[in-house]
Design a protein around this motif. Sequence first.
Motif, short mmCIF file in Angstrom:
data_model
loop_
_atom_site.label_atom_id
_atom_site.label_comp_id
_atom_site.label_asym_id
_atom_site.label_seq_id
_atom_site.Cartn_x
_atom_site.Cartn_y
_atom_site.Cartn_z
N TYR A 284 0.84 -1.19 0.00
CA TYR A 284 0.00 0.00 0.00
C TYR A 284 0.88 1.24 0.00
CZ TYR A 284 -4.19 -2.68 1.39
OH TYR A 284 -5.25 -3.54 1.44
N VAL A 285 0.49 2.24 -0.77
CA VAL A 285 1.14 3.54 -0.74
C VAL A 285 0.12 4.54 -0.20
CG1 VAL A 285 2.30 5.35 -2.05
CG2 VAL A 285 2.58 2.95 -2.73
N CYS A 286 0.44 5.12 0.94
CA CYS A 286 -0.48 6.06 1.60
C CYS A 286 0.14 7.45 1.63
CB CYS A 286 -0.77 5.60 3.03
SG CYS A 286 -1.50 3.96 3.14
N ARG A 287 -0.73 8.43 1.59
CA ARG A 287 -0.27 9.81 1.59
C ARG A 287 -1.11 10.62 2.58
NH1 ARG A 287 0.39 13.53 -3.88
NH2 ARG A 287 1.32 15.35 -2.87
N PRO A 288 -0.47 11.40 3.43
CA PRO A 288 -1.25 12.20 4.38
C PRO A 288 -2.00 13.32 3.68
CG PRO A 288 1.10 12.67 4.60
CD PRO A 288 0.98 11.55 3.63
N THR A 289 -3.11 13.71 4.27
CA THR A 289 -3.87 14.86 3.82
C THR A 289 -3.71 15.97 4.86
OG1 THR A 289 -5.89 14.19 4.95
CG2 THR A 289 -5.55 13.35 2.71
N GLN A 290 -4.22 17.13 4.55
CA GLN A 290 -4.11 18.25 5.49
C GLN A 290 -4.75 17.92 6.83
OE1 GLN A 290 -5.68 21.94 3.91
NE2 GLN A 290 -3.83 23.01 4.51
N HIS A 291 -5.83 17.15 6.78
CA HIS A 291 -6.55 16.83 8.01
C HIS A 291 -5.82 15.81 8.87
CE1 HIS A 291 -10.28 15.56 10.36
NE2 HIS A 291 -10.19 16.86 10.55
N THR A 292 -4.90 15.04 8.26
CA THR A 292 -4.14 14.04 9.03
C THR A 292 -3.48 14.68 10.24
OG1 THR A 292 -3.67 12.73 7.04
CG2 THR A 292 -2.23 12.38 8.93
N TRP A 293 -2.89 15.84 10.04
CA TRP A 293 -2.12 16.47 11.11
C TRP A 293 -3.02 17.06 12.19
CZ3 TRP A 293 2.02 14.24 9.87
CH2 TRP A 293 2.33 14.04 8.52
N GLN A 294 -4.27 17.26 11.87
CA GLN A 294 -5.20 17.81 12.86
C GLN A 294 -5.71 16.74 13.81
OE1 GLN A 294 -8.28 19.98 10.76
NE2 GLN A 294 -6.81 20.85 9.33
N ILE A 295 -5.77 15.50 13.35
CA ILE A 295 -6.35 14.43 14.18
C ILE A 295 -5.33 13.38 14.62
CG2 ILE A 295 -8.66 14.70 13.25
CD1 ILE A 295 -6.54 11.84 11.99
#
Length: 481
Positions: A284-295
């Motif tokens: 799997y290749v996963c990529r953070p989104t802007q909301h990742t860092w908030q939660i």
Amino acid sequence: MEPGGIDAVAAAVSASGIAGRRLREVIAALAAGPTTLDDLVRDHAVPRRSVEALLRAAGPDVREERGKIFLNPLISPVYSDRLALHRLPDEPRVDGMAALIAAAPAPDQALDHVAATAETAERRARWLATTYDLAGARVVCIGDHDLTSLALRRACPDTEVTVVDVDERLLAYIDGQGAGIACYQADLRFGLPPAVAGSADLIFTDPPYTPEGVQLFLGRGAQALRDRANGRLVMAYGFSPLTPALGLKVQRAVLDLDLVIEAMLPAFNRYHGAQAVGSASDLYVCRPTQHTWQILDRRLDRLAGSANIYTHGEQSLEGAAARGPARILGGGPLRADELTVDLSGDPGAWLARVLLAVNVAKVTLLVPNQHPDLRDEAGQTALRELIGAKYDLRLRRSTPGPKQATVEATLRPAGEDGVAGWLLTHAHGKLGNVLREALVRTGLPRAAAAARAAELVGRPEYLDARLLDVPRHVIVPLLHR
């Protein structure tokens, strides 16, 4: 002066981080001869807007004739040298992994380790090296019982590689290969070493195949990323086609971190064992989104200290929950007159790390009777070599029951054991600073003490690390020099 050129293109590629490889491929195609915008988009899977931005950056260096575009032949060699275009077709060599894996410590059954094949380690390294711009980048392996770190260093010698793992034997083995890999000890349930946080461009992990294990390892991996815009988390995970509901639960755990699953390569990894999932897993290749860092922190706080993240063995979801080490290993220095700690779920690493972490006059610890630091004379001697300058130890096996042992630790008087004692009672400080202060206390001038500390530690990356996070095979020689 016309805008654009090699400096603007190089800046655009650099701004893309490890994802800049496809942009370099676009430039290489322009240098190879006439092409079209449509072909550049389609052949290299780069969004049209990104290709157009790259062409604007190149400015007058790009020519157009008869509906075709190409890089000015006079300037192409400059682009080739500056952007290392000549290296793009190279297939990295990775060999010798079978012998390295055969000589490595056996997989830890208590931690549900199943070894990947040598071909898988090599395939992972080649795929990473040909998919991402890893020259000068840092890759952090969150757990590395498959030795992916060693394969990657062979494929990409100019890539910095770091390993975080709970298994001291594995860390000593990897370090002993002389590959220049930075190794840190950590049980991820209690946190990520501060020296690793915010340091990586790419994360690789083959986590426990439970929703909790996958979320914990990916979450710690996200904490390790320094490039939040372009960083990637690459994960091995597989589930049986007979139990799709479990696969759904794990994928929901990934999405619960607000990570987007950018790609999934079926049956990419193969294993010696793991027959319940067909001895295979997907990549799997996963990529953070802007909301990742908030939660992210909230999600990890929910998992912090949970002992049950594995599928089998004493640390499995079916095992008894451990109590006690989370506050000690997941927080700052803890001081008290007396302390009792339940380490009955210790997989092997907690005992020594708790004794490093606390400065308490008297500590009583309950551990499994077959704990590797207690079960034989060699283990007991190794524990005393590590912690003897800080604590006097009384080891009581089969107490209070046949499956348990009690360790009684009494703090030695301050200053009695010189540099070693100072190091061990300041395990939360940066190793370089703590060792320098210890040497200053012996009478060395501060500048000379700093130089001597760097010489004794040897590896620059450990100077800013906590002693608490450095592998035991690195700590012990420091204490006895």
